[in-house]
Enzyme design. Sequence first.
Site, mmCIF file in Angstrom:
data_model
loop_
_atom_site.group_PDB
_atom_site.id
_atom_site.type_symbol
_atom_site.label_atom_id
_atom_site.label_comp_id
_atom_site.label_asym_id
_atom_site.label_seq_id
_atom_site.Cartn_x
_atom_site.Cartn_y
_atom_site.Cartn_z
ATOM 1 N N LEU A 79 -10.802 9.395 -1.392
ATOM 2 C CA LEU A 79 -9.911 8.328 -0.746
ATOM 3 C C LEU A 79 -10.815 7.280 -0.232
ATOM 4 O O LEU A 79 -12.014 7.584 0.126
ATOM 5 C CB LEU A 79 -9.148 9.055 0.272
ATOM 6 C CG LEU A 79 -7.945 9.690 0.166
ATOM 7 C CD1 LEU A 79 -7.335 10.521 1.313
ATOM 8 C CD2 LEU A 79 -7.111 9.046 -0.566
ATOM 9 N N ASP A 80 -10.582 6.103 -0.012
ATOM 10 C CA ASP A 80 -11.319 5.164 0.431
ATOM 11 C C ASP A 80 -11.717 5.557 2.143
ATOM 12 O O ASP A 80 -11.166 6.437 2.729
ATOM 13 C CB ASP A 80 -10.719 3.694 0.833
ATOM 14 C CG ASP A 80 -10.615 3.063 -0.287
ATOM 15 O OD1 ASP A 80 -11.051 3.427 -1.191
ATOM 16 O OD2 ASP A 80 -9.553 2.159 -0.495
ATOM 17 N N ARG A 81 -13.025 5.020 2.352
ATOM 18 C CA ARG A 81 -13.577 5.365 3.811
ATOM 19 C C ARG A 81 -12.358 5.064 5.125
ATOM 20 O O ARG A 81 -12.379 5.933 5.852
ATOM 21 C CB ARG A 81 -14.821 4.764 4.213
ATOM 22 C CG ARG A 81 -15.209 4.897 5.385
ATOM 23 C CD ARG A 81 -16.561 4.105 5.632
ATOM 24 N NE ARG A 81 -17.429 4.420 6.935
ATOM 25 C CZ ARG A 81 -18.784 4.036 6.829
ATOM 26 N NH1 ARG A 81 -19.118 3.467 5.914
ATOM 27 N NH2 ARG A 81 -19.425 4.432 7.962
ATOM 28 N N THR B 182 -9.254 5.037 4.739
ATOM 29 C CA THR B 182 -7.820 5.671 4.409
ATOM 30 C C THR B 182 -7.884 7.193 5.021
ATOM 31 O O THR B 182 -8.818 7.623 4.780
ATOM 32 C CB THR B 182 -7.502 5.475 2.974
ATOM 33 O OG1 THR B 182 -7.634 4.369 2.483
ATOM 34 C CG2 THR B 182 -6.233 5.985 2.717
ATOM 35 N N ARG C 250 -4.458 -1.532 -1.632
ATOM 36 C CA ARG C 250 -4.948 -2.640 -1.011
ATOM 37 C C ARG C 250 -4.881 -3.734 -1.610
ATOM 38 O O ARG C 250 -4.376 -4.844 -1.124
ATOM 39 C CB ARG C 250 -6.247 -2.103 -0.297
ATOM 40 C CG ARG C 250 -6.309 -0.906 0.433
ATOM 41 C CD ARG C 250 -7.672 -0.290 0.795
ATOM 42 N NE ARG C 250 -8.593 -1.117 1.352
ATOM 43 C CZ ARG C 250 -9.714 -0.778 1.672
ATOM 44 N NH1 ARG C 250 -10.539 0.098 1.169
ATOM 45 N NH2 ARG C 250 -10.672 -1.889 2.214
#
Length: 234
Positions: A53-55, A57, A157
């Site tokens: 997961l993105d930082r 998120t 996103r």
Amino acid sequence: MLDILYQDDALIAVNKPAGLPVHRSKMVNDAERYLVDVLREQLGGNVYLAHRLDRATSGVLLVARSSEVAAALGEQFMGRDVRKQYLVVVRGWPEPAEDVIDHALPGSRETGPRRDARTRYRRLATVEVPIALGRYQQQRYALLLAEPESGRFRQIRKHLAHVHHPVIGDCQHGRGDHNRLYKQHFACHRMLLHAWKLDFRHPASGEAVALEAPLDHEYTSVLERFGWTPPRSP
């Protein structure tokens, strides 16, 4: 301490906090802590990421106890056998209320080759707040349930920015003026993208596993401010 959603001898699921990177990489190497290191200390022994997961998120993240289990879970993600559902707050009211964004995306390098990418979304709630910004005296926001059918880099996103409904708090693809509005008026300093539910097959037993990650206080406070209620699991 990380919030453990599920744990057995093969895998662990955690509710990843927003702002915590999952591991050190070329893109993220300035953090004081990384999720894999925190989890190793918390549980003891090695852990292996099954996906990322993105930082910025938050939400459900799967971590395996062995490289073999991580590879088996990775095959499910690559084969699009995992159902991923995200809760996301965006600028504006997407029309139609339910649709599929079908737009090819590159990888982590914008100059790289583009690959097919599809994201389903459903509008769950809307609000109009009486705060002037730019040429508008009121601002519109919506709560969406987003389901990426593929797993491209920052897919949700990028797709929502592509249709001019960027995620609130997204510093790379969003709107700085609206991000600042949320900080100033709603005390919200995080990106409002949350990996809410994950459905997959257990790599050892083959049984169906359905996981759900609760929202943190900051995200919940925004929903309460707007009179929104997140969807309930069946």
